[in-house]
Design a protein around this motif. Structure first.
Motif, short mmCIF file in Angstrom:
data_model
loop_
_atom_site.label_atom_id
_atom_site.label_comp_id
_atom_site.label_asym_id
_atom_site.label_seq_id
_atom_site.Cartn_x
_atom_site.Cartn_y
_atom_site.Cartn_z
N LYS A 160 0.86 -1.18 0.00
CA LYS A 160 0.00 0.00 0.00
C LYS A 160 0.90 1.23 0.00
CE LYS A 160 -2.99 2.14 3.48
NZ LYS A 160 -2.45 2.71 4.68
N TYR A 164 0.46 11.44 2.94
CA TYR A 164 -0.33 12.23 3.87
C TYR A 164 0.08 13.69 3.63
CZ TYR A 164 -0.73 7.62 6.04
OH TYR A 164 -0.96 6.28 6.26
N LEU A 176 -4.56 8.74 9.34
CA LEU A 176 -5.23 7.43 9.36
C LEU A 176 -5.71 7.21 10.78
CD1 LEU A 176 -5.99 4.86 7.81
CD2 LEU A 176 -3.70 3.98 8.28
N HIS A 179 -6.30 2.09 14.60
CA HIS A 179 -6.77 0.74 14.25
C HIS A 179 -5.69 -0.26 14.61
CE1 HIS A 179 -4.19 2.00 10.95
NE2 HIS A 179 -4.01 0.71 10.65
N ASP A 181 -4.03 -3.79 12.71
CA ASP A 181 -4.04 -4.36 11.36
C ASP A 181 -4.71 -5.73 11.37
OD1 ASP A 181 -2.82 -2.19 10.11
OD2 ASP A 181 -0.82 -2.87 10.68
N LEU A 188 6.84 -1.73 7.06
CA LEU A 188 6.55 -0.35 6.67
C LEU A 188 7.85 0.42 6.40
CD1 LEU A 188 4.22 1.89 6.66
CD2 LEU A 188 5.18 2.52 8.87
N HIS A 236 -2.54 1.68 16.33
CA HIS A 236 -1.67 2.74 15.81
C HIS A 236 -2.50 3.69 14.98
CE1 HIS A 236 -1.53 -0.73 13.06
NE2 HIS A 236 -1.27 0.10 12.05
N ARG A 246 3.99 13.44 3.98
CA ARG A 246 4.59 12.19 4.48
C ARG A 246 4.29 11.04 3.54
NH1 ARG A 246 2.87 7.93 7.83
NH2 ARG A 246 4.63 6.92 8.82
N SER A 248 4.54 6.82 2.94
CA SER A 248 4.81 5.53 3.57
C SER A 248 4.44 4.42 2.59
CB SER A 248 4.04 5.37 4.88
OG SER A 248 2.70 5.05 4.64
O1 LIG Z 1 1.32 5.00 6.84
C1 LIG Z 1 1.67 4.56 7.92
O2 LIG Z 1 2.66 4.95 8.51
C2 LIG Z 1 0.87 3.49 8.60
C3 LIG Z 1 -0.13 2.85 7.71
C4 LIG Z 1 -1.04 1.93 8.44
O3 LIG Z 1 -1.13 1.93 9.64
C5 LIG Z 1 -1.86 1.03 7.69
O4 LIG Z 1 -1.91 1.10 6.46
O5 LIG Z 1 -2.53 0.17 8.31
#
Ligand SMILES: O=C(O)CCC(=O)C(=O)O
Length: 310
Positions: A160, A164, A176, A179, A181, A188, A236, A246, A248
């Motif tokens: 993914k 952000y 986000l 939640h 996972d 990550l 998280h 940002r 990720s």
């Molecule tokens: O983007 C992030 O740092 C975390 C992403 C995340 O927690 C997720 O995709 O479940």
């Protein structure tokens, strides 16, 4: 308090026992840890950063600016009623699936080639990390991978890619929402400079500190079940700021949708000897995902109960 940082290369030398113990501690006490010297080349990681950022600029930014999140936040800011946005995230996201169904961004030079290479490398790293978890849990080598593969040999490895962007009202929205996972092991690759990821530990939100070219590992709900609660999936969230975009890239090693997930019998046996009577359900992962689709931002325990009742 900082998320543990572990030198993965030490697993192959004199410090193997110490490194195994550090990873066990990361899994048991934190649910999150960062790996350095993990074997993924810096040259490849630099390319991943470049193509991801270019892809956002070339193919995604305009869409984000016209997205539902932007409209909802503008409306909410005008109301000025002190409430936070609770039905959208300030995140641009696209997912690279595990198979030929992936829709590759078409206009970003080198994106597909780079990400195919990255995904293959990350999958190998994920399998090494899962073998360490097998060893630390006292399970046969390959136990987690075999459980995730299920009878149809279709464990899922998806990636993914998220951005952000800077936000005009960071106090009103999350990048986000909090939640845990749903799946197995998450790897990550987060932004070097712009932070925002936090985990909940002991009732306190703690930053996952940006560390150049580290890979952050965390365990999802299925590892919690399989380990019979030894490795808890951890809440998280991502906060946004007013400056900096940002990036990720999260890779998910998840069970096959047809795989049956249950606590490893060895660990249930051990727990019952230790009078730990907590029990986790046995279920089909696809059923869990159906429940998760509506309950991602809610506590996991009712999800476990819902699949137990199926
Ligand atoms: O983007 C992030 O740092 C975390 C992403 C995340 O927690 C997720 O995709 O479940």
């Amino acid at each position: 308090m900082a998320i543990p940082v572990i030198d993965f290369s030490k697993l192959n030398g004199e410090e193997r026992a110490k490194t195994l113990a550090q990873i066990a501690n990361g899994c048991e006490e934190w649910g999150f840890f960062q790996l350095v010297n993990h074997g993924i080349s810096e040259e490849l990681l630099e390319r991943v950063k470049k193509v991801s950022s270019e892809c956002f600029k070339i193919e995604r930014e305009d869409n984000f600016n016209n997205s539902k999140a932007v409209k909802l936040l503008n409306e909410l800011a005008q109301k000025n009623n002190g409430q936070m946005l609770d039905n959208a995230d300030w995140e641009d996201v696209f997912t690279l699936m595990d198979d030929s169904t992936t829709e590759w961004p078409a206009k970003t030079p080198g994106f597909k080639e780079t990400m195919v290479e990255y995904k293959a490398e990350l999958k190998k790293l994920a399998e090494k990390v899962m073998e360490v978890m097998d060893e630390n849990l006292g399970l046969p080598k390959g136990y987690i991978k075999t459980a995730f593969n299920g009878d149809d040999n279709k464990a899922f490895f998806g990636t993914k890619v998220s951005h952000y962007p800077p936000c005009p009202h960071p106090e009103l929205v999350n990048g986000l929402r909090a939640h845990t996972d749903a799946g197995g092991v998450v790897l990550l690759f987060q932004d070097d400079k712009v932070g925002g990821l936090q985990i909940l530990k002991g009732g306190e939100w703690i930053d996952v500190q940006p560390l150049p070219n580290a890979i952050v590992i965390n365990t999802g709900d299925q590892i919690e079940v399989l380990s019979n609660g030894r490795y808890k999936s951890v809440w998280h969230r991502v906060l946004v700021g007013t400056s900096g975009n940002r990036r990720s890239v999260a890779s998910f090693y998840n069970p096959s949708l047809k795989a049956t997930i249950a606590p490893a019998p060895e660990l249930v046996e051990k727990a019952s000897q230790e009078m730990d009577l907590q029990t986790y359900p046995k279920f089909v992962f696809g059923d869990y995902m159906n429940v998760y689709a509506d309950q991602k931002f809610l506590p996991k325990e009712p999800r476990f109960q819902a699949v137990r009742a199926m």
